[in-house]
Design an enzyme around this catalytic site. Structure first.
Site, mmCIF file in Angstrom:
data_model
loop_
_atom_site.group_PDB
_atom_site.id
_atom_site.type_symbol
_atom_site.label_atom_id
_atom_site.label_comp_id
_atom_site.label_asym_id
_atom_site.label_seq_id
_atom_site.Cartn_x
_atom_site.Cartn_y
_atom_site.Cartn_z
ATOM 1 N N ARG A 164 -25.814 -16.630 11.186
ATOM 2 C CA ARG A 164 -26.941 -16.847 9.994
ATOM 3 C C ARG A 164 -26.269 -17.341 8.679
ATOM 4 O O ARG A 164 -26.974 -17.185 7.476
ATOM 5 C CB ARG A 164 -27.690 -15.479 9.685
ATOM 6 C CG ARG A 164 -28.542 -14.988 10.776
ATOM 7 C CD ARG A 164 -29.732 -15.626 11.129
ATOM 8 N NE ARG A 164 -30.715 -14.730 11.900
ATOM 9 C CZ ARG A 164 -30.537 -14.803 13.227
ATOM 10 N NH1 ARG A 164 -29.442 -15.215 13.750
ATOM 11 N NH2 ARG A 164 -31.465 -13.881 13.834
ATOM 12 N N SER A 238 -36.647 -10.283 10.626
ATOM 13 C CA SER A 238 -35.379 -9.612 10.403
ATOM 14 C C SER A 238 -35.144 -9.832 8.757
ATOM 15 O O SER A 238 -34.926 -10.987 8.379
ATOM 16 C CB SER A 238 -34.176 -10.017 11.073
ATOM 17 O OG SER A 238 -34.249 -10.018 12.538
ATOM 18 N N GLU A 334 -31.085 -10.746 4.974
ATOM 19 C CA GLU A 334 -31.021 -12.292 5.496
ATOM 20 C C GLU A 334 -32.132 -13.378 4.836
ATOM 21 O O GLU A 334 -31.773 -14.285 4.895
ATOM 22 C CB GLU A 334 -31.363 -12.168 7.079
ATOM 23 C CG GLU A 334 -31.253 -13.440 7.563
ATOM 24 C CD GLU A 334 -32.198 -13.641 9.111
ATOM 25 O OE1 GLU A 334 -31.909 -14.372 9.810
ATOM 26 O OE2 GLU A 334 -33.033 -12.535 9.360
HETATM 27 N N1 EPU Z 1 -32.571 -1.150 17.497
HETATM 28 C C1 EPU Z 1 -33.080 0.103 17.154
HETATM 29 N N2 EPU Z 1 -33.952 0.158 16.494
HETATM 30 C C2 EPU Z 1 -34.610 -0.910 15.806
HETATM 31 C C3 EPU Z 1 -34.406 -2.000 16.114
HETATM 32 C C4 EPU Z 1 -33.200 -2.348 16.789
HETATM 33 O O1 EPU Z 1 -32.343 1.082 17.734
HETATM 34 O O2 EPU Z 1 -35.585 -0.314 15.069
HETATM 35 C C5 EPU Z 1 -31.367 -1.580 18.464
HETATM 36 C C6 EPU Z 1 -32.019 -1.942 19.889
HETATM 37 O O3 EPU Z 1 -32.383 -1.206 20.829
HETATM 38 C C7 EPU Z 1 -30.871 -2.982 20.377
HETATM 39 C C8 EPU Z 1 -30.187 -3.487 19.043
HETATM 40 O O4 EPU Z 1 -30.759 -2.706 17.820
HETATM 41 O O5 EPU Z 1 -30.042 -2.012 20.852
HETATM 42 C C9 EPU Z 1 -30.521 -4.800 18.754
HETATM 43 O O6 EPU Z 1 -31.802 -4.987 18.401
HETATM 44 P P1 EPU Z 1 -32.777 -6.386 18.756
HETATM 45 O O7 EPU Z 1 -32.273 -6.737 20.148
HETATM 46 O O8 EPU Z 1 -34.098 -6.224 18.817
HETATM 47 O O9 EPU Z 1 -32.193 -7.428 17.699
HETATM 48 P P2 EPU Z 1 -31.670 -7.329 16.415
HETATM 49 O O10 EPU Z 1 -30.150 -7.306 16.269
HETATM 50 O O11 EPU Z 1 -32.605 -6.181 15.667
HETATM 51 C C10 EPU Z 1 -31.442 -9.950 16.115
HETATM 52 C C11 EPU Z 1 -31.999 -11.035 15.355
HETATM 53 C C12 EPU Z 1 -33.403 -11.362 15.647
HETATM 54 C C13 EPU Z 1 -33.674 -11.787 17.109
HETATM 55 C C14 EPU Z 1 -33.027 -10.485 18.053
HETATM 56 C C15 EPU Z 1 -33.055 -11.112 19.305
HETATM 57 C C16 EPU Z 1 -30.562 -10.817 13.406
HETATM 58 C C17 EPU Z 1 -30.654 -10.593 11.653
HETATM 59 N N3 EPU Z 1 -31.879 -10.673 13.971
HETATM 60 O O12 EPU Z 1 -32.342 -8.692 15.955
HETATM 61 O O13 EPU Z 1 -33.718 -12.466 14.750
HETATM 62 O O14 EPU Z 1 -34.730 -12.131 17.427
HETATM 63 O O15 EPU Z 1 -31.951 -10.179 17.486
HETATM 64 O O16 EPU Z 1 -31.864 -11.872 19.635
HETATM 65 O O17 EPU Z 1 -29.696 -11.403 13.829
HETATM 66 C C18 EPU Z 1 -34.548 -12.988 12.723
HETATM 67 O O18 EPU Z 1 -33.662 -13.516 12.085
HETATM 68 O O19 EPU Z 1 -35.750 -13.112 11.847
HETATM 69 C C19 EPU Z 1 -34.988 -12.656 14.095
HETATM 70 C C20 EPU Z 1 -35.935 -11.783 14.315
#
Ligand code: EPU
Length: 338
Positions: A164, A238, A334
């Site tokens: 990012r 995010s 972000e």
């Molecule tokens: N998790 C929780 N609780 C929550 C959210 C997440 O426990 O409320 C845990 C999930 O269970 C999982 C981990 O955190 O083990 C990661 O969650 P997720 O796969 O949903 O992805 P994220 O890290 O929260 C990132 C990106 C997203 C992208 C997803 C999928 C960033 C800042 N965000 O989110 O990007 O869609 O991975 O690849 O890196 C964005 O940038 O706007 C965005 C939506």
């Protein structure tokens, strides 16, 4: 070129924050941008380069000129037998580019389906999802230097991409107006299914080895199930980046939180999902005034209706403080806060 004065930015930010700018200019061509931008700089005008407004938090009216690209067009050039270079205007909607690629048999962007925003922002933000990052597709970024009107071409390496991050978010912020981005796509489809629940989502439909169309649809379904639709509830995806911490820090936390999700970056660094930490702090589904934390994905802050930028910022600060107090980890937005 389109120009407006005392212009309403509400439809230009997916958070749906009510704000105005003194002037709004949209360029249809590179030549228009080359001519107008140096004049704005000489007039000491404050500038805000805006894409789809899907990664923006407005904290008040903008006393300056908001600049937007309406530069469209997509050109394909063969790069050997296996690859195609796709040069896209910065004003194109990113997901329409992904849809076109899949339809044309050009692969590599499927996992980035349905990410909101435009082509220009994809190169600023290094958008990423489901194990893919756009930096792995970008070959060249073309821009107009705001001060001089000169056209510049940057290689991928010059943009210094990281998670990012790019120079366009740091020392090049407001210095360059991106006009085109060239992506390198592949004619052979190699599905990347390892991230999270992609395989499970496909299996539900009885698919083990998906076509690109099926993979794109699975990603769209996963995103729609988890992320709020800005048309229904204002948000910018995010809100925070996932922090990357020293391994020693991670190892100190692990006995306390044995189920903590994490991604090993290298021998020294581990990425910990901020959404998980925010949920552990009890914020998931909660609100502070008119700003809230999405009930399905704690990394996403939402406008509960009529929120101002300051409401979202207040929630952001409370969450940062709580995560710091519980885990000793700093998390940073972000989104671009203006
Ligand atoms: N998790 C929780 N609780 C929550 C959210 C997440 O426990 O409320 C845990 C999930 O269970 C999982 C981990 O955190 O083990 C990661 O969650 P997720 O796969 O949903 O992805 P994220 O890290 O929260 C990132 C990106 C997203 C992208 C997803 C999928 C960033 C800042 N965000 O989110 O990007 O869609 O991975 O690849 O890196 C964005 O940038 O706007 C965005 C939506």
């Amino acid at each position: 070129m389109t120009e407006h004065y005392d212009y309403d930015l509400t439809p230009h930010n997916t958070f749906g924050i009510k704000a105005r700018c003194r002037r709004y200019v949209a360029f249809d061509t590179v030549a228009e941008a080359q001519k107008a931008l140096p004049k704005l700089v000489s007039a000491n005008e404050r500038l805000l380069i805006l894409g789809g407004g899907s990664n923006l938090l407005l904290t008040g009216d903008f006393d300056g000129t908001v600049i937007h690209s309406h530069i469209m067009g997509m050109e394909q050039h063969d790069d050997g037998e296996e690859h195609v270079l796709l040069r896209c205007g910065s004003g194109l909607v990113w997901d329409e580019v992904v849809a076109q690629c899949v339809a044309d048999g050009l692969y590599g962007a499927e996992n980035l389906s349905l990410i909101p925003g435009e082509v220009g922002a994809s190169a600023v933000q290094n958008i990423g999802a489901y194990g893919a990052e756009v930096k792995d597709l970008i070959t060249t970024v073309e821009a107009v230097e705001v001060e001089t009107g000169r056209i510049v071409h940057f290689t991928n390496a010059q943009c210094e991409y990281a998670y990012r991050q790019s120079r366009f978010k740091r020392d090049w912020k407001n210095r360059f107006f991106i006009t085109h981005v060239t992506y390198r796509l592949c004619r052979t489809f190699v599905p990347h299914l390892d991230y999270g629940n992609i395989k499970a989502a496909l299996a539900e439909k009885g698919v083990v080895v998906p076509t690109a169309i099926e993979l794109r649809q699975a990603i769209i379904d996963i995103r729609k199930a988890k992320l709020p639709d800005p048309k229904m509830e204002g948000n910018a995806g995010s809100f925070f980046m996932n922090p990357i911490v020293q391994r020693s820090k991670f190892e100190a936390l692990l006995p306390l939180y044995p189920d903590m999700p994490h991604y090993i970056i290298d021998a020294d660094r581990v990425k910990i999902p901020a959404g998980w930490m925010i949920e552990q702090c009890g914020w998931k589904g909660k609100a502070l005034g008119r700003a809230g934390v999405h009930h399905k994905q704690a990394l996403v802050l939402v406008n509960k209706g009529g929120a101002e930028g300051s409401d979202v910022l207040a929630l952001c600060r409370r969450i940062q403080a709580d995560v710091k107090a519980k885990f000793g980890i700093d998390i940073y937005p972000e989104v671009n806060i203006q």
